[in-house]
Design a protein around this motif. Structure first.
Motif, mmCIF file in Angstrom:
data_model
loop_
_atom_site.group_PDB
_atom_site.id
_atom_site.type_symbol
_atom_site.label_atom_id
_atom_site.label_comp_id
_atom_site.label_asym_id
_atom_site.label_seq_id
_atom_site.Cartn_x
_atom_site.Cartn_y
_atom_site.Cartn_z
ATOM 1 N N VAL A 74 49.031 -24.604 -8.720
ATOM 2 C CA VAL A 74 47.729 -25.224 -8.461
ATOM 3 C C VAL A 74 47.797 -26.723 -8.736
ATOM 4 N N PHE A 75 48.467 -27.107 -9.817
ATOM 5 C CA PHE A 75 48.616 -28.529 -10.133
ATOM 6 C C PHE A 75 49.551 -29.221 -9.136
ATOM 7 N N VAL A 76 50.646 -28.555 -8.780
ATOM 8 C CA VAL A 76 51.573 -29.137 -7.805
ATOM 9 C C VAL A 76 50.870 -29.324 -6.465
ATOM 10 N N PHE A 77 50.165 -28.317 -6.024
ATOM 11 C CA PHE A 77 49.440 -28.382 -4.752
ATOM 12 C C PHE A 77 48.405 -29.503 -4.773
ATOM 13 N N THR A 78 47.730 -29.654 -5.900
ATOM 14 C CA THR A 78 46.680 -30.672 -5.997
ATOM 15 C C THR A 78 47.255 -32.079 -5.998
ATOM 16 N N PHE A 79 48.217 -32.334 -6.871
ATOM 17 C CA PHE A 79 48.692 -33.702 -7.061
ATOM 18 C C PHE A 79 49.763 -34.123 -6.059
ATOM 19 N N PHE A 80 50.562 -33.178 -5.571
ATOM 20 C CA PHE A 80 51.630 -33.553 -4.643
ATOM 21 C C PHE A 80 51.162 -33.499 -3.189
ATOM 22 N N TYR A 81 50.403 -32.481 -2.842
ATOM 23 C CA TYR A 81 50.024 -32.289 -1.443
ATOM 24 C C TYR A 81 48.649 -32.868 -1.100
ATOM 25 N N LEU A 82 47.677 -32.724 -1.988
ATOM 26 C CA LEU A 82 46.300 -33.070 -1.634
ATOM 27 C C LEU A 82 45.911 -34.506 -1.987
ATOM 28 N N VAL A 83 46.243 -34.936 -3.191
ATOM 29 C CA VAL A 83 45.776 -36.252 -3.655
ATOM 30 C C VAL A 83 46.524 -37.373 -2.945
ATOM 31 N N PHE A 97 55.800 -15.992 -0.683
ATOM 32 C CA PHE A 97 55.735 -17.393 -1.115
ATOM 33 C C PHE A 97 57.129 -18.014 -1.167
ATOM 34 N N VAL A 98 58.084 -17.313 -1.769
ATOM 35 C CA VAL A 98 59.444 -17.851 -1.870
ATOM 36 C C VAL A 98 60.047 -18.051 -0.478
ATOM 37 N N GLY A 99 59.854 -17.071 0.406
ATOM 38 C CA GLY A 99 60.363 -17.214 1.763
ATOM 39 C C GLY A 99 59.713 -18.375 2.494
ATOM 40 N N SER A 100 58.416 -18.554 2.289
ATOM 41 C CA SER A 100 57.701 -19.659 2.928
ATOM 42 C C SER A 100 58.191 -21.001 2.404
ATOM 43 N N GLN A 101 58.456 -21.056 1.110
ATOM 44 C CA GLN A 101 58.943 -22.308 0.541
ATOM 45 C C GLN A 101 60.349 -22.634 1.042
ATOM 46 N N ALA A 102 61.173 -21.615 1.218
ATOM 47 C CA ALA A 102 62.508 -21.836 1.777
ATOM 48 C C ALA A 102 62.404 -22.360 3.206
ATOM 49 N N TRP A 103 61.478 -21.799 3.976
ATOM 50 C CA TRP A 103 61.271 -22.276 5.351
ATOM 51 C C TRP A 103 60.762 -23.718 5.345
ATOM 52 N N VAL A 142 50.810 -24.825 3.916
ATOM 53 C CA VAL A 142 50.838 -24.995 2.460
ATOM 54 C C VAL A 142 49.611 -24.331 1.840
ATOM 55 N N ALA A 143 48.460 -24.463 2.510
ATOM 56 C CA ALA A 143 47.244 -23.800 2.026
ATOM 57 C C ALA A 143 47.410 -22.282 2.069
ATOM 58 N N PHE A 144 48.069 -21.783 3.116
ATOM 59 C CA PHE A 144 48.330 -20.343 3.211
ATOM 60 C C PHE A 144 49.231 -19.880 2.069
ATOM 61 N N MET A 145 50.273 -20.648 1.771
ATOM 62 C CA MET A 145 51.165 -20.311 0.665
ATOM 63 C C MET A 145 50.398 -20.263 -0.657
ATOM 64 N N THR A 146 49.515 -21.225 -0.845
ATOM 65 C CA THR A 146 48.719 -21.269 -2.070
ATOM 66 C C THR A 146 47.814 -20.048 -2.176
ATOM 67 N N PHE A 147 47.197 -19.677 -1.069
ATOM 68 C CA PHE A 147 46.327 -18.501 -1.049
ATOM 69 C C PHE A 147 47.113 -17.237 -1.408
ATOM 70 N N ILE A 148 48.303 -17.096 -0.844
ATOM 71 C CA ILE A 148 49.131 -15.918 -1.120
ATOM 72 C C ILE A 148 49.488 -15.845 -2.602
ATOM 73 N N LEU A 149 49.861 -16.980 -3.187
ATOM 74 C CA LEU A 149 50.266 -16.973 -4.593
ATOM 75 C C LEU A 149 49.078 -16.666 -5.503
ATOM 76 N N HIS A 168 53.786 -28.305 9.906
ATOM 77 C CA HIS A 168 54.405 -27.226 10.668
ATOM 78 C C HIS A 168 53.889 -25.857 10.237
ATOM 79 N N VAL A 169 53.869 -24.960 11.192
ATOM 80 C CA VAL A 169 53.523 -23.560 10.964
ATOM 81 C C VAL A 169 54.556 -22.715 11.702
ATOM 82 N N PRO A 170 55.136 -21.705 11.056
ATOM 83 C CA PRO A 170 56.150 -20.880 11.732
ATOM 84 C C PRO A 170 55.618 -20.250 13.016
ATOM 85 N N PHE A 171 56.446 -20.286 14.052
ATOM 86 C CA PHE A 171 56.172 -19.655 15.349
ATOM 87 C C PHE A 171 55.095 -20.385 16.160
ATOM 88 N N PHE A 172 54.586 -21.502 15.648
ATOM 89 C CA PHE A 172 53.581 -22.266 16.385
ATOM 90 C C PHE A 172 54.040 -23.711 16.503
#
Length: 324
Positions: free
Chosen positions: A315-324, A124-130, A81-88, A68-72
């Protein structure tokens, strides 16, 4: 008899004059906190790895969950999730610039980069809440069998997921939500799905182009889709409708996936939220000139250590939870 030898340097070594590794007391304590917190996050990720390995054939595919992406409206796997990672990560860059400006005693630049860091953390926090809200609400719905397995629905013509609303029948039955104050049930019913199990089953039987997809992964690493005959037999094993995810039920697949999602991302999100609050406090002190009067910006550097740690953990959470 033991002799005591004095070198005359005890006070300078242990009295605070000689700093271990050249670090102040505050920095050293921040490093102690970071190391202990790193062990906690490591424990979460190791437990996640063991659980995923144990139920590897039943584990949800992240690309099918976080779409999902907000408004789309549409299927955008991992984009947000990649956008959130970039922002952080960019907020970590601005924090580096703030620390560097502090070393040079450039107050205005510290204010600018601290402000950008706070904005990045808040996004980032707002995106994670969404993301949490979307994950909890669900998208398509599913049914759960007596054995706790999740059965999802797909369109036989397109191969795409089918929502319960696409085929469930609205039957002339009166569904009453249990209320404790009405004496209908011994406890209040906290959640009621959009459709009853009977409505889903009858609608499924009446819609021949809908098939069942199980949690089981095939040799191609995709969820197993049953044929129509197998689907009709499988639907009889369902005992409840599931919409969204919580700590008990999960429409996306194995419930441990949802449990770890809430614990790991929630624990990290709390750290980011705390970091934003601390950054705001430091930011206000910078504006008031507190550190300018002290002649150094060590507090900015200390909160910077914390912020970099939070970014590294993600970075570790994104790698192991979302990507791998």
């Amino acid at each position: 008899m033991d002799a005591t030898v004095s070198t005359g340097t005890e006070d300078s070594v242990w009295g605070g004059g000689n700093r271990p590794l050249g670090a102040s007391y505050g920095k050293m304590m921040m490093w102690f906190f970071i190391m202990s917190d790193a062990l906690t996050f490591s424990g979460f990720l190791v437990a996640y790895g063991f659980s995923r390995f144990k139920f590897i054939e039943l584990w949800p595919i992240a690309d099918e969950v976080f779409t999902h992406v907000p408004f789309f409206h549409g299927n955008y796997p991992m984009y947000y999730v990649a956008f959130m990672t970039f922002i952080l990560i960019m907020s970590s860059v601005t924090m580096v610039l703030a620390v560097d400006a502090g070393h040079k005693l450039k107050q205005n630049k510290v204010i600018l980069y601290m402000f950008l860091t706070i904005i990045g953390g808040a996004i980032f926090v707002g995106s994670q809440a969404w993301e949490w809200a979307t994950f909890i609400k669900g998208d398509y719905g599913a049914v759960e069998t007596n054995s706790g397995r999740i059965l999802q629905f797909v369109n036989a013509e397109t191969g795409e997921r089918a929502a319960l609303a696409d085929f469930a029948k609205t039957l002339p039955e009166e569904r009453v939500k249990h209320q404790a104050n009405e004496g209908i049930w011994f406890q209040e019913e906290g959640y009621r799905t959009s459709y009853s199990l009977n409505e889903v089953v009858e609608g499924f039987k009446a819609t021949p182009n809908i098939l069942i997809r199980t949690e089981q992964l095939n040799e191609e690493g995709e969820k197993t889709v049953l044929d129509r005959k197998e689907s009709l037999a499988k639907i009889l094993e369902a005992n409840q409708v599931v919409e969204g995810a919580n700590l008990i039920h999960n429409e996306y697949g194995h419930r441990l996936f949802a449990d770890f999602f809430f614990f790991i991302t929630g624990f990290h999100g709390f750290h980011v939220f705390s970091g934003v609050i601390i950054n705001i406090i430091i930011f206000l002190n910078v504006i008031l000139g507190t550190y300018e009067r002290r002649g150094h910006y060590e507090m900015v550097e200390k909160v910077g250590l914390y912020w970099h740690f939070v970014d590294l953990v993600w970075v570790f959470v994104f790698t192991f939870f979302y990507l791998v």
